[in-house]
Design an enzyme around this catalytic site. Structure first.
Site, PDB file in Angstrom:
ATOM      1  N   GLY A 112       0.792  -1.218   0.000  1.00 20.86           N
ATOM      2  CA  GLY A 112       0.000   0.000   0.000  1.00 20.86           C
ATOM      3  C   GLY A 112       0.825   1.268   0.000  1.00 20.86           C
ATOM      4  N   ASP A 162       0.893  -1.651 -13.773  1.00 23.43           N
ATOM      5  CA  ASP A 162       1.565  -2.313 -12.652  1.00 23.43           C
ATOM      6  C   ASP A 162       1.964  -3.738 -12.999  1.00 23.43           C
ATOM      7  OD1 ASP A 162       0.985   0.012 -11.393  1.00 23.43           O
ATOM      8  OD2 ASP A 162      -0.546  -0.808 -10.053  1.00 23.43           O
TER       9      ASP A 162
HETATM   10  P1  ADP Z   1       0.087  -1.542  -3.524  1.00 23.49           P
HETATM   11  O1  ADP Z   1      -0.203  -2.388  -4.711  1.00 23.49           O
HETATM   12  O2  ADP Z   1       0.453  -0.139  -3.877  1.00 23.49           O
HETATM   13  O3  ADP Z   1       1.104  -2.135  -2.597  1.00 23.49           O
HETATM   14  P2  ADP Z   1      -2.635  -2.196  -2.947  1.00 23.49           P
HETATM   15  O4  ADP Z   1      -3.609  -1.689  -1.957  1.00 23.49           O
HETATM   16  O5  ADP Z   1      -2.992  -2.196  -4.377  1.00 23.49           O
HETATM   17  O6  ADP Z   1      -1.269  -1.430  -2.684  1.00 23.49           O
HETATM   18  O7  ADP Z   1      -2.279  -3.718  -2.593  1.00 23.49           O
HETATM   19  C1  ADP Z   1      -1.932  -4.073  -1.274  1.00 23.49           C
HETATM   20  C2  ADP Z   1      -2.680  -5.343  -0.901  1.00 23.49           C
HETATM   21  O8  ADP Z   1      -2.085  -6.488  -1.575  1.00 23.49           O
HETATM   22  C3  ADP Z   1      -2.575  -5.674   0.572  1.00 23.49           C
HETATM   23  O9  ADP Z   1      -3.529  -4.979   1.323  1.00 23.49           O
HETATM   24  C4  ADP Z   1      -2.798  -7.188   0.569  1.00 23.49           C
HETATM   25  O10 ADP Z   1      -4.169  -7.496   0.471  1.00 23.49           O
HETATM   26  C5  ADP Z   1      -2.137  -7.626  -0.726  1.00 23.49           C
HETATM   27  N1  ADP Z   1      -0.759  -8.065  -0.464  1.00 23.49           N
HETATM   28  C6  ADP Z   1       0.375  -7.471  -0.854  1.00 23.49           C
HETATM   29  N2  ADP Z   1       1.470  -8.158  -0.441  1.00 23.49           N
HETATM   30  C7  ADP Z   1       1.015  -9.237   0.246  1.00 23.49           C
HETATM   31  C8  ADP Z   1       1.634 -10.329   0.960  1.00 23.49           C
HETATM   32  N3  ADP Z   1       2.957 -10.453   1.049  1.00 23.49           N
HETATM   33  N4  ADP Z   1       0.826 -11.238   1.548  1.00 23.49           N
HETATM   34  C9  ADP Z   1      -0.509 -11.116   1.481  1.00 23.49           C
HETATM   35  N5  ADP Z   1      -1.145 -10.107   0.841  1.00 23.49           N
HETATM   36  C10 ADP Z   1      -0.416  -9.166   0.241  1.00 23.49           C
HETATM   37 MG    MG Z   2      -1.879  -2.085  -6.117  1.00 26.68          MG
END
Ligand code: ADP
Ligand code: MG
Length: 378
Positions: A112, A162
């Site tokens: 995030g 992305d």
């Molecule tokens: P960004 O893509 O900018 O990091 P997003 O809100 O689009 O932000 O995505 C973040 C979401 O992706 C997290 O809230 C989670 O649900 C999921 N996520 C990311 N990395 C992991 C991980 N290592 N394990 C589980 N879920 C993950």
């Molecule tokens: Mg994202």
């Protein structure tokens, strides 16, 4: 699902986050972007478990996992599970070769904060399963099915950038991607003696998703107005600065500002790609400052914290340019900093940011890196 202690993987896949040097909010307007994968990544370890339908997934970061059946894929109430379920759903729509597997997910990618951990998660899973079960998907299939998964199961109407950057990047290059045609060019980037330093504001104002939808709608309204007389115009990508000027009086001020940002931002992406080819780093930096100005004043998706950091950097001759990256309202700023002055700059910015907002700044370097790949030594 308990943590699988005796887990010996058959396949290890690394899936990187990404930064976009310039071209913010242009992807869903079918314009240009200039992203690259970075060294921070998510590591997936896979093993086939000999079952027909049962899959076990475990996220080490969340210290939690879940079990699912391939013939019973449905949206979950747990947010992160939907990234997984969405990808499996899309794969099952394309092939019948998928079988049961176990997978652990370990991430060095902050979630995030605009580095697209979500795309890394989707694409790494799809990439790994493609290898493990010989699904015959192309890289482009992986990009597109991952984007689709985010639309259908997570509910974020993201553009293609992305996933494209996470999968298609090459070390030492940025991708000039045309989001209308998906044509792309790998552009070598060498900014020595400068480095790309990210400053994480550590804020994510929750305006981001509602304002994202508002901006999307405003851009569509702009297109609707312009296309009445210019019926070749399907998106803001098709609007030239000259055509837009015709609407300065006629269009609502806010709409005009939004459209101006997108039209000028597309132009800046092309100028930046050329500046990098010409190794004109001063111009590259100036374009980043110009972009931030638009992000802040025309598209209005910045926030006091990001504006503060970008303004702060302007005092330093060693910084060529800076801007907020990502969807907006926080996340990270990208700064082009002379390698001899990185420590001084980061230290001063950390102090000033702490004094202004009482938040501990986080700084890290990013380097243009390879897209999703198989790690050879297991
Ligand atoms: P960004 O893509 O900018 O990091 P997003 O809100 O689009 O932000 O995505 C973040 C979401 O992706 C997290 O809230 C989670 O649900 C999921 N996520 C990311 N990395 C992991 C991980 N290592 N394990 C589980 N879920 C993950
Ligand atoms: Mg994202």
């Amino acid at each position: 699902m308990p943590f699988p202690e005796n887990f010996t993987p058959e396949l290890v896949v690394e899936s990187p986050g990404r930064i976009n040097l310039i071209g913010e909010h242009t992807d869903y307007n079918l314009g240009y972007v200039l992203p690259t994968a970075i060294e921070k990544k998510i590591t997936f370890k896979f093993i086939r478990n000999n079952s027909d339908k049962e899959c076990n997934l475990f996220s080490l970061g969340y210290n939690t996992g879940f079990t699912l059946q391939l013939d019973k894929i449905a949206r979950s109430n747990v947010e992160w599970e939907n990234y997984i379920l969405g990808v499996l759903n899309e794969i099952l729509l394309r092939t019948d070769k998928l079988r049961g597997f176990d997978c652990t997910i370990e991430s060095k990618l902050p979630m995030g904060s605009g580095l697209s951990s979500s795309a890394a998660l989707e694409c790494g899973l799809a990439f790994g399963l493609n290898e493990l079960f010989d699904l015959g998907l192309s890289k482009m299939d992986i990009v597109q099915l991952s984007q689709k998964a985010e639309h259908t199961f997570v509910g974020t109407q993201c553009g293609i950038m992305d996933q494209f950057a996470s999968v298609m990047s090459e070390k030492g290059h940025v991708i000039l991607l045309d989001c209308k045609t998906l044509e792309h060019q790998q552009i070598p980037i060498n900014i020595d003696p400068y480095k790309m330093i990210m400053l994480n504001t550590k804020v994510s104002h929750n305006l981001a998703s509602s304002e994202y939808n508002t901006r999307k709608r405003e851009c569509e309204e702009g297109v609707a107005i312009i296309s009445v007389q210019h019926n070749e115009v399907r998106s803001l990508r098709d609007v030239t600065p000259t055509v837009l000027q015709e609407y300065k009086e006629e269009m609502d001020t806010t709409l005009f500002k939004r459209c101006s940002f997108i039209v000028s931002e597309n132009d800046r992406v092309l100028k930046t790609a050329k500046a990098l080819k010409d190794n004109d780093l001063k111009l590259f930096g100036a374009l980043l400052y110009e972009a931030h100005d638009g992000i802040s004043k025309l598209y209005e998706v910045s926030c006091p914290e990001s504006d503060f950091l970008v303004d702060f950097s302007k005092q330093y001759d060693a910084v060529l340019g800076a801007r907020q990256t990502g969807g907006g309202f926080g996340g990270c700023t990208l700064n082009i900093v002379h390698k001899d002055k990185v420590n001084d700059f980061v230290e001063a910015a950390t102090k000033a940011y702490k004094a202004a907002f009482n938040i501990e700044l986080e700084a890290f370097e990013v380097k243009p890196s390879a897209g999703t790949y198989i790690k050879n030594e297991l």
